[in-house]
Design a protein around this motif. Structure first.
Motif, PDB file in Angstrom:
ATOM      1  N   GLY A   1      -3.421   3.196  -0.470  1.00  0.00           N
ATOM      2  CA  GLY A   1      -4.480   4.005   0.120  1.00  0.00           C
ATOM      3  C   GLY A   1      -5.288   3.276   1.170  1.00  0.00           C
ATOM      4  O   GLY A   1      -6.465   3.574   1.377  1.00  0.00           O
ATOM      5  N   GLN A   2      -4.673   2.333   1.850  1.00  0.00           N
ATOM      6  CA  GLN A   2      -5.397   1.527   2.830  1.00  0.00           C
ATOM      7  C   GLN A   2      -5.296   2.104   4.240  1.00  0.00           C
ATOM      8  O   GLN A   2      -4.316   2.747   4.614  1.00  0.00           O
ATOM      9  CB  GLN A   2      -4.865   0.092   2.828  1.00  0.00           C
ATOM     10  CG  GLN A   2      -5.156  -0.663   1.531  1.00  0.00           C
ATOM     11  CD  GLN A   2      -4.502  -2.015   1.502  1.00  0.00           C
ATOM     12  OE1 GLN A   2      -3.280  -2.122   1.443  1.00  0.00           O
ATOM     13  NE2 GLN A   2      -5.312  -3.069   1.518  1.00  0.00           N
ATOM     14  N   THR A   3      -6.327   1.827   5.006  1.00  0.00           N
ATOM     15  CA  THR A   3      -6.425   2.278   6.389  1.00  0.00           C
ATOM     16  C   THR A   3      -6.888   1.111   7.250  1.00  0.00           C
ATOM     17  O   THR A   3      -7.711   0.304   6.807  1.00  0.00           O
ATOM     18  CB  THR A   3      -7.441   3.435   6.521  1.00  0.00           C
ATOM     19  OG1 THR A   3      -6.946   4.570   5.803  1.00  0.00           O
ATOM     20  CG2 THR A   3      -7.651   3.828   7.969  1.00  0.00           C
ATOM     21  N   ALA A   4      -6.369   1.010   8.467  1.00  0.00           N
ATOM     22  CA  ALA A   4      -6.758  -0.061   9.387  1.00  0.00           C
ATOM     23  C   ALA A   4      -7.138   0.537  10.740  1.00  0.00           C
ATOM     24  O   ALA A   4      -6.548   1.527  11.189  1.00  0.00           O
ATOM     25  CB  ALA A   4      -5.628  -1.064   9.553  1.00  0.00           C
TER      26      ALA A   4
ATOM     27  N   ASP B   1      -3.354   5.089   8.637  1.00  0.00           N
ATOM     28  CA  ASP B   1      -2.972   4.799   7.260  1.00  0.00           C
ATOM     29  C   ASP B   1      -1.755   3.879   7.270  1.00  0.00           C
ATOM     30  O   ASP B   1      -0.789   4.110   8.017  1.00  0.00           O
ATOM     31  CB  ASP B   1      -2.637   6.090   6.518  1.00  0.00           C
ATOM     32  CG  ASP B   1      -3.842   6.986   6.331  1.00  0.00           C
ATOM     33  OD1 ASP B   1      -4.977   6.474   6.374  1.00  0.00           O
ATOM     34  OD2 ASP B   1      -3.652   8.207   6.155  1.00  0.00           O
ATOM     35  N   VAL B   2      -1.773   2.839   6.436  1.00  0.00           N
ATOM     36  CA  VAL B   2      -0.687   1.860   6.433  1.00  0.00           C
ATOM     37  C   VAL B   2      -0.331   1.460   5.008  1.00  0.00           C
ATOM     38  O   VAL B   2      -1.128   1.611   4.086  1.00  0.00           O
ATOM     39  CB  VAL B   2      -1.063   0.590   7.232  1.00  0.00           C
ATOM     40  CG1 VAL B   2      -1.143   0.887   8.716  1.00  0.00           C
ATOM     41  CG2 VAL B   2      -2.368  -0.017   6.725  1.00  0.00           C
TER      42      VAL B   2
ATOM     43  N   VAL C   1      -2.190  -7.196   9.540  1.00  0.00           N
ATOM     44  CA  VAL C   1      -3.335  -7.130  10.461  1.00  0.00           C
ATOM     45  C   VAL C   1      -4.625  -7.620   9.820  1.00  0.00           C
ATOM     46  O   VAL C   1      -5.658  -7.682  10.491  1.00  0.00           O
ATOM     47  CB  VAL C   1      -3.527  -5.684  10.998  1.00  0.00           C
ATOM     48  CG1 VAL C   1      -2.305  -5.234  11.758  1.00  0.00           C
ATOM     49  CG2 VAL C   1      -3.877  -4.698   9.891  1.00  0.00           C
ATOM     50  N   GLN C   2      -4.579  -7.999   8.558  1.00  0.00           N
ATOM     51  CA  GLN C   2      -5.780  -8.475   7.872  1.00  0.00           C
ATOM     52  C   GLN C   2      -5.723  -9.962   7.564  1.00  0.00           C
ATOM     53  O   GLN C   2      -6.741 -10.664   7.679  1.00  0.00           O
ATOM     54  CB  GLN C   2      -5.974  -7.687   6.568  1.00  0.00           C
ATOM     55  CG  GLN C   2      -7.259  -8.025   5.816  1.00  0.00           C
ATOM     56  CD  GLN C   2      -7.432  -7.169   4.577  1.00  0.00           C
ATOM     57  OE1 GLN C   2      -6.466  -6.870   3.870  1.00  0.00           O
ATOM     58  NE2 GLN C   2      -8.653  -6.753   4.303  1.00  0.00           N
ATOM     59  N   ASP C   3      -4.553 -10.463   7.196  1.00  0.00           N
ATOM     60  CA  ASP C   3      -4.429 -11.827   6.683  1.00  0.00           C
ATOM     61  C   ASP C   3      -3.775 -12.781   7.678  1.00  0.00           C
ATOM     62  O   ASP C   3      -3.206 -13.808   7.291  1.00  0.00           O
ATOM     63  CB  ASP C   3      -3.603 -11.814   5.385  1.00  0.00           C
ATOM     64  CG  ASP C   3      -4.223 -10.924   4.324  1.00  0.00           C
ATOM     65  OD1 ASP C   3      -5.461 -10.856   4.267  1.00  0.00           O
ATOM     66  OD2 ASP C   3      -3.464 -10.285   3.560  1.00  0.00           O
TER      67      ASP C   3
ATOM     68  N   ASP D   1      -8.338  -1.785  -0.689  1.00  0.00           N
ATOM     69  CA  ASP D   1      -7.723  -3.019  -1.161  1.00  0.00           C
ATOM     70  C   ASP D   1      -6.529  -2.662  -2.040  1.00  0.00           C
ATOM     71  O   ASP D   1      -6.052  -1.532  -2.021  1.00  0.00           O
ATOM     72  CB  ASP D   1      -8.742  -3.881  -1.904  1.00  0.00           C
ATOM     73  CG  ASP D   1      -9.434  -3.121  -3.037  1.00  0.00           C
ATOM     74  OD1 ASP D   1      -8.766  -2.246  -3.652  1.00  0.00           O
ATOM     75  OD2 ASP D   1     -10.600  -3.398  -3.325  1.00  0.00           O
ATOM     76  N   ARG D   2      -6.050  -3.616  -2.813  1.00  0.00           N
ATOM     77  CA  ARG D   2      -4.865  -3.379  -3.640  1.00  0.00           C
ATOM     78  C   ARG D   2      -5.222  -3.174  -5.111  1.00  0.00           C
ATOM     79  O   ARG D   2      -4.378  -3.375  -5.983  1.00  0.00           O
ATOM     80  CB  ARG D   2      -3.883  -4.532  -3.486  1.00  0.00           C
ATOM     81  CG  ARG D   2      -3.331  -4.675  -2.076  1.00  0.00           C
ATOM     82  CD  ARG D   2      -2.104  -5.551  -2.055  1.00  0.00           C
ATOM     83  NE  ARG D   2      -1.574  -5.695  -0.695  1.00  0.00           N
ATOM     84  CZ  ARG D   2      -0.343  -6.116  -0.411  1.00  0.00           C
ATOM     85  NH1 ARG D   2       0.480  -6.440  -1.387  1.00  0.00           N
ATOM     86  NH2 ARG D   2       0.058  -6.221   0.839  1.00  0.00           N
TER      87      ARG D   2
END
Length: 347
Positions: free
Chosen positions: A265-268, A296-297, A305-307, A319-320
Motif C-alpha cells: 500500500g505504498q505511494t511515492a 502507487d508502487v 526510490v527511498q533507500d 511502510d511494510r
C-alpha cells in the motif's frame, strides 16, 4: 580462458588504431542510446580523439551522480570516465578499469588535460573486470559498464565482484548485448563475433538466474532495442539468434528486495531536483514518476526510490508493516520482454 582474453585484447588494440584512430566494426550491434542534453553538453567538451574511439552499446550514465564514487568497468580509452568525472563533481571520484594497456595508455594521456578542464578526480586501473581486488569492499556508489561484460569469460564472477565493491544502496547501471537463446560454442569462440559483442552475449533468462544467485533478486531494464548486424557474412554465422541492446539497473539492497512484487500500500512522489529529470524521473522502462504526482508502487520500487541516493528527491507514504499479498496486475512471472518483476517487469 586466457586465450579468449588475449583475443579480445588484440582485437580492441587493433580496432582502436584502425581507420586513423576511429573504431571500425564489422557489424552495427553496438549502437548508442540517445543521450540527454546535459550529457551531450559535457560530451562536447571531450576531445574528438577520445569520443571517436568509443565502442559502446548504450548510455550507462544514470542521473544524480554528484559526489558519487563511480567505477567504470571496461573503460577503454576513457570516454565514459571523463563524462562521469564532470557529472560527479569535485567531491566525487571516478575509477576506470580495463585489461587493455594500449587503451588505458591512451586514456591516461588525456588525464592532465581533462583534469584541467573538468576535475582532478580520475584514476585508471589495469585489471580484468572479474578481478577488482584493487577496489575495497563497499566503497563504490555506482558501477557502470558499456558493452563490456559480454566480453568476459567469467561473467558471474564479474557480478559477484560488483556486488562486493558496491555500498548498500549502491547501483549497478550498465548497457550490454543480450541474446534470446544460449549462444553456441562455435559462435562464442569466434574472434570476430566475440569482439563484436555477439559471441559472449548473455541469454536473458540465464542472466536473470545469475543475477539472483549473486544477490539481485530484482533488477530492471531501462531500455531494450534490437541490435542490428547489417553484415551478411556475420548474419549467416549467427543464424536465427536475435540480439538486443539493453540497459540494466540494479540496486544492492539485500535486506529489502523480494523476488516478486509485493503490495504494501505504498505511494511515492518525485519532488524534482535531479538534473535532466526536471519534469519526471524514469525508474525503469515502465515506471515514470511525474513531478509532484503520486504513484502507487510495490515494495521493491519503493525501496529503489527511498533507500538509495534518490531518496532525497522523493516523498514516500506508507511502510511494510501491513502486507496485502502480491502486487495485483504486476505479472510476477519473469519474462524476456519484461513481463515479470525479475528482469524488467513490475507493477
Amino acid at each position: 580462458m586466457s586465450d579468449i582474453r588475449e583475443q579480445v585484447k588484440e582485437y580492441y588494440s587493433k580496432m582502436s588504431v584502425d581507420n586513423g584512430g576511429e573504431m571500425v566494426t564489422h557489424t552495427c550491434s553496438c549502437g548508442t542510446d540517445s543521450l540527454p542534453q546535459y550529457i551531450k553538453d559535457v560530451l562536447a567538451d571531450i576531445p574528438e580523439e577520445i569520443t571517436s574511439r568509443f565502442y559502446g552499446c548504450g548510455s550507462p550514465l544514470p542521473p544524480a551522480l554528484e559526489g558519487c564514487t563511480v567505477l567504470d568497468l571496461g573503460c577503454g580509452t576513457g570516454r565514459d570516465v571523463y563524462l562521469a568525472s564532470k557529472l560527479v563533481g569535485p567531491e566525487g571520484r571516478v575509477i576506470g578499469v580495463d585489461m587493455n594497456p594500449d587503451q588505458l595508455a591512451f586514456a591516461k594521456s588525456h588525464q592532465a588535460e581533462m583534469a584541467a578542464k573538468f576535475y582532478d578526480n580520475v584514476e585508471f586501473v589495469e585489471s580484468y573486470i572479474e578481478d577488482l581486488s584493487a577496489i575495497p569492499d563497499g566503497s563504490v556508489d555506482v558501477v557502470i559498464s558499456n558493452c563490456v561484460i559480454n566480453l568476459s569469460p567469467m561473467k558471474e564472477q564479474v557480478f559477484r565482484e560488483i556486488w562486493r565493491v558496491l555500498k548498500i544502496g549502491g547501483e549497478l547501471y550498465f548497457a550490454d548485448i543480450f541474446a534470446d537463446r544460449r549462444v553456441p560454442k562455435e559462435i562464442n569462440e569466434n574472434p570476430i563475433l566475440l569482439g563484436e559483442c555477439l559471441g559472449g552475449a548473455m541469454y536473458v533468462e540465464d542472466f536473470r538466474r545469475m543475477m539472483a544467485r549473486v544477490g539481485w533478486v530484482d533488477f530492471r531494464y531501462m531500455s531494450s532495442s534490437a541490435a542490428t548486424i547489417d553484415n551478411p557474412e556475420v548474419e549467416a554465422l549467427v543464424g536465427n539468434i536475435q540480439f538486443s541492446s539493453r540497459t540494466v539497473r540494479a540496486f544492492k539492497l539485500p535486506d529489502t528486495l523480494e523476488d516478486i512484487c509485493e503490495q504494501y500500500g505504498q505511494t511515492a512522489i518525485y519532488r524534482g531536483g535531479i538534473e535532466g529529470c526536471e519534469n519526471y524521473f524514469d525508474l525503469d522502462d515502465h515506471h515514470r514518476f511525474f513531478k509532484d504526482l503520486r504513484l502507487d508502487v510495490c515494495g521493491n520500487s519503493c525501496s529503489y526510490v527511498q533507500d538509495t541516493r534518490f531518496g532525497k528527491y522523493f516523498t514516500v507514504y506508507g511502510d511494510r508493516s501491513i502486507h496485502f499479498g502480491p502486487y495485483e496486475g504486476c505479472g510476477n512471472a519473469p519474462s524476456v520482454d519484461g513481463g515479470g518483476c525479475c528482469g524488467g517487469g513490475c507493477c
